[in-house]
Design a protein around this motif. Structure first.
Motif, PDB file in Angstrom:
ATOM      1  N   LYS A 148      -9.966   9.449  -8.967  1.00 31.29           N
ATOM      2  CA  LYS A 148      -9.142   8.699  -8.019  1.00 31.29           C
ATOM      3  C   LYS A 148      -7.708   8.591  -8.545  1.00 31.29           C
ATOM      4  O   LYS A 148      -7.455   8.746  -9.738  1.00 31.29           O
ATOM      5  N   PRO A 149      -6.757   8.322  -7.648  1.00 32.33           N
ATOM      6  CA  PRO A 149      -5.356   8.192  -8.085  1.00 32.33           C
ATOM      7  C   PRO A 149      -5.181   7.075  -9.110  1.00 32.33           C
ATOM      8  O   PRO A 149      -5.763   6.001  -8.977  1.00 32.33           O
ATOM      9  N   ARG A 150      -4.371   7.346 -10.116  1.00 34.59           N
ATOM     10  CA  ARG A 150      -4.106   6.359 -11.155  1.00 34.59           C
ATOM     11  C   ARG A 150      -2.678   5.818 -11.073  1.00 34.59           C
ATOM     12  O   ARG A 150      -2.425   4.650 -11.320  1.00 34.59           O
ATOM     13  N   ARG A 151      -1.733   6.689 -10.745  1.00 35.86           N
ATOM     14  CA  ARG A 151      -0.337   6.270 -10.702  1.00 35.86           C
ATOM     15  C   ARG A 151       0.370   7.013  -9.574  1.00 35.86           C
ATOM     16  O   ARG A 151       0.127   8.189  -9.348  1.00 35.86           O
ATOM     17  N   TYR A 152       1.243   6.290  -8.895  1.00 35.64           N
ATOM     18  CA  TYR A 152       1.990   6.841  -7.759  1.00 35.64           C
ATOM     19  C   TYR A 152       3.478   6.863  -8.077  1.00 35.64           C
ATOM     20  O   TYR A 152       3.982   6.003  -8.790  1.00 35.64           O
ATOM     21  N   ALA A 153       4.163   7.829  -7.501  1.00 39.92           N
ATOM     22  CA  ALA A 153       5.623   7.826  -7.471  1.00 39.92           C
ATOM     23  C   ALA A 153       5.995   7.466  -6.035  1.00 39.92           C
ATOM     24  O   ALA A 153       5.579   8.139  -5.094  1.00 39.92           O
ATOM     25  N   ILE A 154       6.749   6.411  -5.881  1.00 41.98           N
ATOM     26  CA  ILE A 154       7.098   5.941  -4.551  1.00 41.98           C
ATOM     27  C   ILE A 154       8.554   6.290  -4.280  1.00 41.98           C
ATOM     28  O   ILE A 154       9.451   5.914  -5.030  1.00 41.98           O
ATOM     29  N   ALA A 155       8.762   7.034  -3.212  1.00 36.46           N
ATOM     30  CA  ALA A 155      10.111   7.455  -2.832  1.00 36.46           C
ATOM     31  C   ALA A 155      10.849   6.314  -2.142  1.00 36.46           C
ATOM     32  O   ALA A 155      10.247   5.338  -1.695  1.00 36.46           O
ATOM     33  N   LYS A 156      12.147   6.458  -2.026  1.00 38.93           N
ATOM     34  CA  LYS A 156      12.930   5.493  -1.260  1.00 38.93           C
ATOM     35  C   LYS A 156      12.473   5.574   0.195  1.00 38.93           C
ATOM     36  O   LYS A 156      11.968   6.603   0.631  1.00 38.93           O
ATOM     37  N   ASN A 191       0.811  -1.223   0.000  1.00 35.61           N
ATOM     38  CA  ASN A 191       0.000   0.000   0.000  1.00 35.61           C
ATOM     39  C   ASN A 191       0.840   1.268   0.000  1.00 35.61           C
ATOM     40  O   ASN A 191       0.416   2.306   0.449  1.00 35.61           O
ATOM     41  N   HIS A 192       2.041   1.174  -0.508  1.00 35.37           N
ATOM     42  CA  HIS A 192       2.905   2.338  -0.721  1.00 35.37           C
ATOM     43  C   HIS A 192       3.322   3.061   0.548  1.00 35.37           C
ATOM     44  O   HIS A 192       3.733   4.195   0.483  1.00 35.37           O
ATOM     45  N   SER A 193       3.213   2.435   1.713  1.00 40.47           N
ATOM     46  CA  SER A 193       3.604   3.160   2.917  1.00 40.47           C
ATOM     47  C   SER A 193       4.494   2.355   3.856  1.00 40.47           C
ATOM     48  O   SER A 193       5.314   2.930   4.546  1.00 40.47           O
ATOM     49  N   PHE A 194       4.340   1.045   3.924  1.00 44.72           N
ATOM     50  CA  PHE A 194       5.132   0.234   4.844  1.00 44.72           C
ATOM     51  C   PHE A 194       5.380  -1.138   4.248  1.00 44.72           C
ATOM     52  O   PHE A 194       4.482  -1.758   3.695  1.00 44.72           O
ATOM     53  N   GLY A 195       6.589  -1.591   4.379  1.00 45.30           N
ATOM     54  CA  GLY A 195       6.942  -2.936   3.964  1.00 45.30           C
ATOM     55  C   GLY A 195       7.883  -3.524   5.005  1.00 45.30           C
ATOM     56  O   GLY A 195       8.530  -2.801   5.750  1.00 45.30           O
ATOM     57  N   SER A 204       4.521   8.056  -0.691  1.00 47.18           N
ATOM     58  CA  SER A 204       4.159   8.015  -2.104  1.00 47.18           C
ATOM     59  C   SER A 204       3.410   9.291  -2.452  1.00 47.18           C
ATOM     60  O   SER A 204       2.793   9.923  -1.597  1.00 47.18           O
ATOM     61  N   GLU A 205       3.509   9.641  -3.700  1.00 46.80           N
ATOM     62  CA  GLU A 205       2.860  10.853  -4.184  1.00 46.80           C
ATOM     63  C   GLU A 205       2.077  10.511  -5.439  1.00 46.80           C
ATOM     64  O   GLU A 205       2.581   9.819  -6.323  1.00 46.80           O
ATOM     65  N   VAL A 206       0.854  10.962  -5.499  1.00 48.95           N
ATOM     66  CA  VAL A 206       0.042  10.722  -6.695  1.00 48.95           C
ATOM     67  C   VAL A 206       0.595  11.588  -7.821  1.00 48.95           C
ATOM     68  O   VAL A 206       0.761  12.794  -7.668  1.00 48.95           O
ATOM     69  N   VAL A 207       0.908  10.959  -8.955  1.00 51.39           N
ATOM     70  CA  VAL A 207       1.432  11.716 -10.093  1.00 51.39           C
ATOM     71  C   VAL A 207       0.450  11.742 -11.267  1.00 51.39           C
ATOM     72  O   VAL A 207       0.654  12.479 -12.222  1.00 51.39           O
ATOM     73  N   GLU A 208      -0.605  10.950 -11.170  1.00 49.46           N
ATOM     74  CA  GLU A 208      -1.612  10.958 -12.238  1.00 49.46           C
ATOM     75  C   GLU A 208      -2.952  10.524 -11.648  1.00 49.46           C
ATOM     76  O   GLU A 208      -3.017   9.618 -10.821  1.00 49.46           O
ATOM     77  N   TRP A 209      -3.998  11.190 -12.076  1.00 54.15           N
ATOM     78  CA  TRP A 209      -5.351  10.904 -11.611  1.00 54.15           C
ATOM     79  C   TRP A 209      -6.188  10.398 -12.780  1.00 54.15           C
ATOM     80  O   TRP A 209      -5.917  10.723 -13.931  1.00 54.15           O
ATOM     81  N   PHE A 210      -7.215   9.618 -12.476  1.00 56.75           N
ATOM     82  CA  PHE A 210      -8.165   9.247 -13.518  1.00 56.75           C
ATOM     83  C   PHE A 210      -8.957  10.492 -13.893  1.00 56.75           C
ATOM     84  O   PHE A 210      -9.428  11.232 -13.031  1.00 56.75           O
TER      85      PHE A 210
END
Length: 146
Positions: A84-92, A48-52, A67-73
């Motif tokens: 709603k969010p379509r694509r995320y950019a996930i930081a290190k 879920n882009h926040s914890f692993g 994570s940051e939303v970079v594209e929306w539907f």
């Protein structure tokens, strides 16, 4: 239990108290030998882009990411996904916390027997999250810190 509950660092408490690890931690508290026999190398999870997390042969490690939303539907999308969010950019990972499985086992062995028994019963019924939170709270160096 042979003495008081072992005190953990705030980072270790945050790691062990993370909801995504509740099953693993409840199992380890219910049976501390799991830290030597079942957990080592058992894998990774999260999402879920926040914890692993990752369980290696010697450590349990958690990674928090942003994570940051970079594209929306857009408006031409199907109604159920529009806006709603379509694509995320996930930081290190911005936070990385690790505990050795040996230290985890010692902590599990220090949990009071009555709480361990309640976790054993709750683990069987998969109702253990609040009890894991209670066990972690016993180990905070500053009571009441979350």
């Amino acid at each position: 239990m042979t003495g008081p509950t072992m005190i953990l660092t705030d980072d270790e408490c945050d790691l062990l108290g993370h909801p995504r690890l509740a099953t693993i931690i409840a199992s380890a508290i219910a049976n501390p030998d799991d830290c030597r026999y079942r957990l080592p190398g058992s894998g990774r999870g999260g999402g879920n882009h926040s914890f692993g997390y990752d369980v290696s042969r010697t450590h349990l490690t958690g990674n928090w990411t942003r994570s940051e939303v970079v594209e929306w539907f857009g408006p031409d999308s199907a109604e159920h996904v529009r806006g709603k969010p379509r694509r995320y950019a996930i930081a290190k990972p911005h936070r990385n916390v690790s505990i050795t499985l040996r230290r985890l086992q010692k902590w599990c062995e220090s949990i009071p027997d009555d709480l361990r028994k309640r976790i054993q019963v709750a683990h069987h019924h998969r109702e253990y999250r609040s009890l894991v939170t209670e066990a972690v709270a016993l180990s905070r160096s500053t009571p009441g810190a979350a």
